[in-house]
Structure formats: C-alpha cells, structure tokens
Design a protein around this motif. Structure first.
Motif, PDB file in Angstrom:
ATOM      1  N   ASN A 147      -0.029   5.654   0.257  1.00 31.62           N
ATOM      2  CA  ASN A 147      -1.564   6.404  -0.022  1.00 31.62           C
ATOM      3  C   ASN A 147      -2.463   5.982  -0.230  1.00 31.62           C
ATOM      4  OD1 ASN A 147       0.484   8.406   1.537  1.00 31.62           O
ATOM      5  ND2 ASN A 147       0.602   9.200  -0.804  1.00 31.62           N
ATOM      6  N   GLU A 148      -3.051   4.896   0.344  1.00 31.90           N
ATOM      7  CA  GLU A 148      -4.578   4.114  -0.185  1.00 31.90           C
ATOM      8  C   GLU A 148      -5.734   4.256   0.978  1.00 31.90           C
ATOM      9  OE1 GLU A 148      -5.275   2.489  -2.707  1.00 31.90           O
ATOM     10  OE2 GLU A 148      -3.231   1.760  -3.697  1.00 31.90           O
ATOM     11  N   GLU A 149      -5.834   5.595   1.651  1.00 31.34           N
ATOM     12  CA  GLU A 149      -6.926   5.812   2.671  1.00 31.34           C
ATOM     13  C   GLU A 149      -7.889   4.990   2.065  1.00 31.34           C
ATOM     14  OE1 GLU A 149      -6.653  10.937   2.080  1.00 31.34           O
ATOM     15  OE2 GLU A 149      -6.218   9.821   4.223  1.00 31.34           O
ATOM     16  N   ALA A 186       0.921  -1.351   0.519  1.00 33.19           N
ATOM     17  CA  ALA A 186      -0.371  -0.306   0.429  1.00 33.19           C
ATOM     18  C   ALA A 186       0.990   1.065   0.219  1.00 33.19           C
ATOM     19  CB  ALA A 186      -0.914  -0.001   1.154  1.00 33.19           C
ATOM     20  N   SER A 212       3.654   5.661   3.135  1.00 35.49           N
ATOM     21  CA  SER A 212       2.069   6.068   2.541  1.00 35.49           C
ATOM     22  C   SER A 212       2.672   7.750   3.782  1.00 35.49           C
ATOM     23  CB  SER A 212       0.846   5.815   3.734  1.00 35.49           C
ATOM     24  OG  SER A 212       0.988   4.262   2.757  1.00 35.49           O
ATOM     25  N   ILE A 263      -7.839   0.409   1.325  1.00 34.35           N
ATOM     26  CA  ILE A 263      -7.539   0.334   2.448  1.00 34.35           C
ATOM     27  C   ILE A 263      -8.548  -0.571   3.492  1.00 34.35           C
ATOM     28  CG2 ILE A 263      -6.813   1.560   4.380  1.00 34.35           C
ATOM     29  CD1 ILE A 263      -4.604  -1.389   3.350  1.00 34.35           C
ATOM     30  N   THR A 315      -3.562   6.035   5.934  1.00 31.67           N
ATOM     31  CA  THR A 315      -2.931   5.051   5.933  1.00 31.67           C
ATOM     32  C   THR A 315      -2.689   3.727   6.591  1.00 31.67           C
ATOM     33  OG1 THR A 315      -3.319   4.292   3.212  1.00 31.67           O
ATOM     34  CG2 THR A 315      -2.624   3.007   4.068  1.00 31.67           C
ATOM     35  N   SER A 343       3.170  -0.904   4.174  1.00 36.49           N
ATOM     36  CA  SER A 343       2.573   0.396   3.648  1.00 36.49           C
ATOM     37  C   SER A 343       4.338   1.143   3.110  1.00 36.49           C
ATOM     38  CB  SER A 343       1.716   1.547   4.895  1.00 36.49           C
ATOM     39  OG  SER A 343       2.173   2.702   4.100  1.00 36.49           O
ATOM     40  N   THR A 351      -0.730   5.812  -5.991  1.00 36.85           N
ATOM     41  CA  THR A 351      -1.319   4.830  -5.483  1.00 36.85           C
ATOM     42  C   THR A 351      -2.472   4.269  -6.729  1.00 36.85           C
ATOM     43  OG1 THR A 351      -1.224   6.776  -4.200  1.00 36.85           O
ATOM     44  CG2 THR A 351      -3.827   5.529  -4.533  1.00 36.85           C
ATOM     45  N   ALA A 359      -3.926  -2.984  -2.524  1.00 37.69           N
ATOM     46  CA  ALA A 359      -4.931  -2.399  -1.948  1.00 37.69           C
ATOM     47  C   ALA A 359      -5.858  -2.568  -2.731  1.00 37.69           C
ATOM     48  CB  ALA A 359      -4.007  -1.198  -0.747  1.00 37.69           C
TER      49      ALA A 359
END
Length: 382
Positions: free
Chosen positions: A52-54, A50, A83, A57, A87, A80, A376, A130
């Motif tokens: 920056n997969e807010e 992952a 990030s 995720i 995330t 991560s 991302t 992710a």
C-alpha cells in the motif's frame, strides 16, 4: 551479595553501551581487513518491498531509474505484498516497460522477497523499501565490494530525515548514528551481523528462501557468514528516508518487532552461537545483539540491588542517578503529550523506550506471535 549483583549488572550495562564500542574502535585503529574493491557493473536486481505504497512508489521508481548504474545491468522488481490501494496500478501503468511487478498475496515482506529472489536474473540482489531513496551512486558503490570474492553481503548507510521535532524521530536518528558507528567498526575488523533492511545487497547464489517469520536482513547476511563470506558496510552507499514514527507508541511497537524477529532469527541458525567454530561472530552476536536485547533485565537488577545498598557511601548517589534518569524519561513523556519538547530531554526517554521494546518482544514471543506482516511506511533498521 547485593553489592556484587549491583556491580555485575552495572558492568554488563557499561560493556554493552560503552565498552564494546570502545573495544571495536581501538581494534579497528590497529587492525583492519580491507575489502578489495573495484569498479564493476555486474547484473543486479533491485527488489523493492511494497505494501500500500501509492503515495511513495512513483518517487521510489523514478529515483531508482535515475541511479548512476548501466540501465541494461539493473533489473527492477516490485514485490507488492497484497497491496489493496493503487500501488500495483501505478507500477503497471507508468513503469510497465522497465519494472517487473510481482502482485503477491499478503504474506509478509520476507515471503515477498523469497518470490522476487526466485524470479530475479541478477547476479547480485539489492533489497530496498518503497520509501527509501538512494543517492545516485549507491548501487555502484555497493557493487564495487563484490569484486572481492570473500564478500557475500554489503550494507549501506541510511539517513533518517525527521518530520518536525517529534521525540521518536529525534531519538531514532541519534540511536541510528550510534548504531552505524558500531557497524562500521565491525565491518572494518571483519564483518557485521545483519544489515539495514532498506539498503543492502547479497550475492544471489547465497540467498536462501526463508520462513516468512524470519527477518531477512539479519538472517541472510548471517547465513552468508556461516558459509565463509564477509558482510561489510559501504560508507559511500547512501540513502535517506523520513522517520515514520510520529508517536512513541508506534516507535515502541517498531522496536519490539525488530527484537522479536531478531530473536526468532537466532533460532533459525543456532550454530552461529558456537564459540569454537565462530569465535568472533559469537562475540559480535552476544555483545551487539543478545546482551543489548537483555538490557532491561540488567537495568532492573541494577536498580533493585542498589535499593538494598542505600545508606552506604556512594550507593545512595548511584541510586539517585538512576532514579533521575527514569524520572527524566517520565517527565519527557508527559511534556511530549503536552507538545512541550525540552532540548536533550528526549535522550532518556528514547533510552527507556528501546529498553522497553525487548520486554514487549519477549511477551509477544511467549504468546507465539510472529509479526510476519508489516504496515505502510519505512521499515526498521536492525
């Protein structure tokens, strides 16, 4: 001389896109090497890469926790890669009791997987992204293949869900359907070269820490092959993700990144090109990878040599057909910019796009670029 060059180039193009798949199909119909599957539940570690997969995720972890696999036998690690959004906070706050978070410095996907593999406790490593959602029985289906001691790596099947009717998304889905068929036939005969990065599993004992510039879903299964283990495809292991490329330029960069890291991957294990030690693997690698990446040169040679043969019976028509293909691609590009999409016209455009990618990759290779970091979004299938 021009005629010999033209027909040679045309023969290579025909072999790569039609002859090799046809050969695989015919061989797989008369000879297969079945995998000795059994329903087993070894301890597995899912490694989710992952960056920056807010936005994705939580859905990914909910999907993973709902898989039809014994919870006590499935370890989940989020690697991560530096990030800077929420995330890490989402993973720690919502899933801290069930998911391990490795908050790493930004160093690339492969580096993150190296750290996660070293921290894993599972016998089998499952690699995912992710943005990739697994079908409920996917992990169980992957594990069943490891009942066969000859299997070292198992890949699944990913479905790309299109957003709208974007040319890149439609082209990518069509290309993946074609690619998936080839992988399936290779698997039935003996083994595939590489795997789909967002859905594949590997015996932890076979994992080798890689240079961050290496593409792990190509190099790890290939190294397992060199150690005598098969890499196979499991049709029942399904997943889906939304095709991320909204613009053709994004798709071109994505394809070029795949080719660039694939070329570097071959450089990490040149022994796989030894036809005396690995004859069938060498045939697969040359036919499915190297010649595919060399396609733009053969296409250019075919067109250029054909130009010297204009006026001869049949050659003018062949030149017109080639010119029509490229004109159709240019037309589709112009219409796409105007948001006009003619059914079927995306095919020549995407064909040209995937054959521009190796040229861009070669240029980047000459410049010394490695494309270690990724942005991302769903990662490419090889």
């Amino acid at each position: 001389m021009a005629a010999a060059v033209f027909w040679t180039a045309l023969a290579v193009v025909a072999y790569v896109y039609a002859g090799y798949p046809l050969l695989l199909f015919l061989v797989s119909r008369v000879w297969q090497r079945p995998v000795g599957k059994a329903r087993i539940t070894p301890r597995a570690t899912m490694i989710i890469a992952a960056y920056n997969e807010e936005d994705a995720i939580a859905a990914k972890l909910d999907n993973t926790l709902a898989l039809d696999y014994p919870p006590e036998q499935l370890e989940i690690i989020v690697a991560s890669d530096g990030s800077t959004d929420r995330t890490n906070a989402i993973v720690a706050e919502r899933y801290g009791g069930r998911v391990r978070l490795l908050a790493l410095e930004r160093a690339g996907k492969t580096s993150g997987q190296n750290w996660a593999a070293a921290a894993a406790t599972g016998e089998i490593l499952v690699f995912s992204d992710a943005t990739t959602m697994y079908d409920p029985g996917t992990v169980a289906a992957l594990m069943a293949n490891f009942a066969d001691p000859s299997v070292g790596s198992v890949g699944g099947d990913v479905r790309y869900v299109r957003e709208g009717e974007a040319v890149a998304g439609k082209g990518r889905q069509l290309y993946w359907n074609y690619e998936a068929a080839i992988r399936r036939w290779e698997s039935r005969i003996y083994s595939v070269i590489g795997a789909t990065g967002c859905i594949y599993a590997l015996r932890r004992s076979l994992y080798v820490p890689l240079d961050p510039a290496a593409i792990s879903d190509f190099v790890q299964p290939a190294r397992a092959l060199l150690r005598g283990f098969r890499s196979v495809v499991e049709d029942e292991a399904g997943a889906y993700e939304v095709a991320e490329s909204k613009q053709l330029g994004d798709e071109l960069q994505r394809r070029a990144r795949v080719v660039l890291r694939g070329l570097r991957g071959v450089g990490y294990m040149p022994e796989i090109l030894n036809p005396l030690r690995h004859p069938w693997l060498c045939v697969e690698l040359v036919s499915h990878r190297l010649l595919r990446w060399a396609m733009p040169f053969f296409l250019i040679v075919a067109l250029a040599s054909n130009a010297f043969l204009l006026g001869r019976p049949g050659y003018t028509q062949a030149f017109v057909l080639q010119a029509a293909l490229y004109l159709a691609a240019v037309t589709a590009l112009v219409l796409d910019r105007l948001r006009i999409r003619v059914p079927g016209l995306f095919v020549p455009l995407y064909f040209c796009l995937i054959n521009l990618a190796p040229l861009l990759a070669l240029w980047l290779l000459c410049k010394g670029e490695k494309k270690v970091l990724w942005e991302t979004g769903p990662q490419a299938a090889g």
